[in-house]
Design a protein around this motif. Structure first.
Motif, short mmCIF file in Angstrom:
data_model
loop_
_atom_site.label_atom_id
_atom_site.label_comp_id
_atom_site.label_asym_id
_atom_site.label_seq_id
_atom_site.Cartn_x
_atom_site.Cartn_y
_atom_site.Cartn_z
N LEU A 24 14.25 63.85 37.49
CA LEU A 24 15.61 63.48 37.88
C LEU A 24 16.25 64.57 38.72
CD1 LEU A 24 17.88 61.33 37.27
CD2 LEU A 24 18.69 62.97 35.61
N LEU A 25 16.83 64.17 39.85
CA LEU A 25 17.56 65.09 40.72
C LEU A 25 19.05 64.97 40.41
CD1 LEU A 25 15.81 64.12 44.01
CD2 LEU A 25 15.68 66.36 42.98
N GLY A 26 19.74 66.09 40.44
CA GLY A 26 21.17 66.02 40.21
C GLY A 26 21.85 67.32 40.57
N LYS A 27 23.18 67.25 40.59
CA LYS A 27 24.00 68.41 40.89
C LYS A 27 24.68 68.84 39.60
CE LYS A 27 27.26 70.02 44.32
NZ LYS A 27 28.00 69.65 45.54
N VAL A 28 24.62 70.13 39.30
CA VAL A 28 25.18 70.65 38.06
C VAL A 28 26.70 70.60 38.13
CG1 VAL A 28 25.32 72.63 36.52
CG2 VAL A 28 23.18 72.14 37.71
N VAL A 29 27.31 69.93 37.14
CA VAL A 29 28.75 69.81 37.06
C VAL A 29 29.31 70.79 36.03
CG1 VAL A 29 30.65 68.23 36.49
CG2 VAL A 29 28.64 67.39 37.71
N GLN A 30 28.57 70.97 34.95
CA GLN A 30 29.05 71.84 33.87
C GLN A 30 27.85 72.55 33.24
OE1 GLN A 30 31.05 69.64 30.83
NE2 GLN A 30 31.41 71.40 29.54
N VAL A 31 28.02 73.81 32.91
CA VAL A 31 26.96 74.60 32.28
C VAL A 31 27.48 75.10 30.95
CG1 VAL A 31 25.45 76.59 32.48
CG2 VAL A 31 26.08 75.33 34.52
N ASP A 32 26.72 74.82 29.90
CA ASP A 32 27.03 75.29 28.56
C ASP A 32 25.95 76.28 28.16
OD1 ASP A 32 28.14 75.53 26.07
OD2 ASP A 32 27.74 73.48 25.42
N GLY A 90 27.36 73.60 40.55
CA GLY A 90 27.18 73.34 41.97
C GLY A 90 25.74 73.41 42.43
N ASP A 91 24.83 73.93 41.61
CA ASP A 91 23.41 73.99 41.99
C ASP A 91 22.79 72.60 41.95
OD1 ASP A 91 23.50 76.72 42.28
OD2 ASP A 91 22.59 77.17 40.34
N GLU A 92 21.86 72.35 42.85
CA GLU A 92 21.09 71.11 42.85
C GLU A 92 19.77 71.40 42.14
OE1 GLU A 92 20.86 69.82 46.88
OE2 GLU A 92 23.01 69.46 47.00
N VAL A 93 19.44 70.59 41.14
CA VAL A 93 18.29 70.89 40.29
C VAL A 93 17.39 69.67 40.13
CG1 VAL A 93 19.51 72.68 38.99
CG2 VAL A 93 19.58 70.35 38.18
N VAL A 94 16.17 69.94 39.69
CA VAL A 94 15.21 68.92 39.29
C VAL A 94 14.91 69.16 37.82
CG1 VAL A 94 12.88 68.01 39.61
CG2 VAL A 94 14.17 68.81 41.56
N MET A 95 14.95 68.09 37.05
CA MET A 95 14.63 68.20 35.63
C MET A 95 13.13 67.89 35.43
SD MET A 95 17.58 69.07 34.77
CE MET A 95 17.54 69.16 33.01
N ASN A 96 12.61 68.16 34.24
CA ASN A 96 11.20 67.89 33.95
C ASN A 96 10.85 66.41 34.11
OD1 ASN A 96 10.45 70.51 33.45
ND2 ASN A 96 10.85 70.37 31.26
N SER A 97 11.83 65.56 33.91
CA SER A 97 11.59 64.12 34.03
C SER A 97 11.52 63.67 35.49
CB SER A 97 12.71 63.35 33.32
OG SER A 97 13.95 63.64 33.94
#
Length: 111
Positions: free
Chosen positions: A70-78, A61-68
C-alpha cells in the motif's frame, strides 16, 4: 552365524578412539559458530538496525510503502502507529513495523 547381525571385525590396539580427537571437534564447532555469525546473525542484525532507523525517522508528509504494498502519505505519526492518507480522503492506521520504505517526494503523483 546370525543373518541380521554381522560378525565383529577384529580391532587392533593402534586404532583411534571412537570419538575422535576432541581438539578437532572443538575446532569444527568453533568454525561452525563463526560461519553462522558471519553469514546469518550479523546480516540479520544489520537489517534490523536499518529498519529501526527507518521507522524512527519517518515523519508527517513522507510518502511510504507498507509491507502489504500500500502506498500512502503519512498524516500522523505516533510512537507505535502511522496514519496514512491513501487517497480520496481515506485514512488507514498501521503499525510502524509494517513500514517497508520511504519514497522520494512526488512518487505517488507519478503513479
Amino acid at each position: 552365524m546370525s543373518f541380521f547381525i554381522p560378525s565383529a571385525m577384529a580391532q587392533s590396539d593402534a586404532a583411534p578412539a571412537p570419538g575422535g580427537d576432541p581438539i578437532v571437534t572443538m575446532l569444527m564447532f568453533g568454525g561452525l559458530f563463526i560461519f553462522m555469525y558471519l553469514f546469518i546473525i550479523r546480516p540479520q542484525r544489520k537489517r534490523q538496525k536499518e529498519h529501526q532507523q527507518l521507522t524512527e525517522s519517518v515523519a508527517k508528509g513522507d510518502e511510504v510503502v507498507m509491507n502489504s504494498g500500500l502506498l500512502g502519505k503519512v498524516v500522523q505519526v505516533d510512537e507505535n502507529y502511522l496514519v496514512l492518507d491513501c487517497g480520496n480522503g481515506q485514512e488507514l492506521k498501521f503499525q510502524k513495523v509494517a513500514l517497508h520504505a520511504v519514497l522520494p517526494k512526488g512518487t505517488i503523483k507519478q503513479i
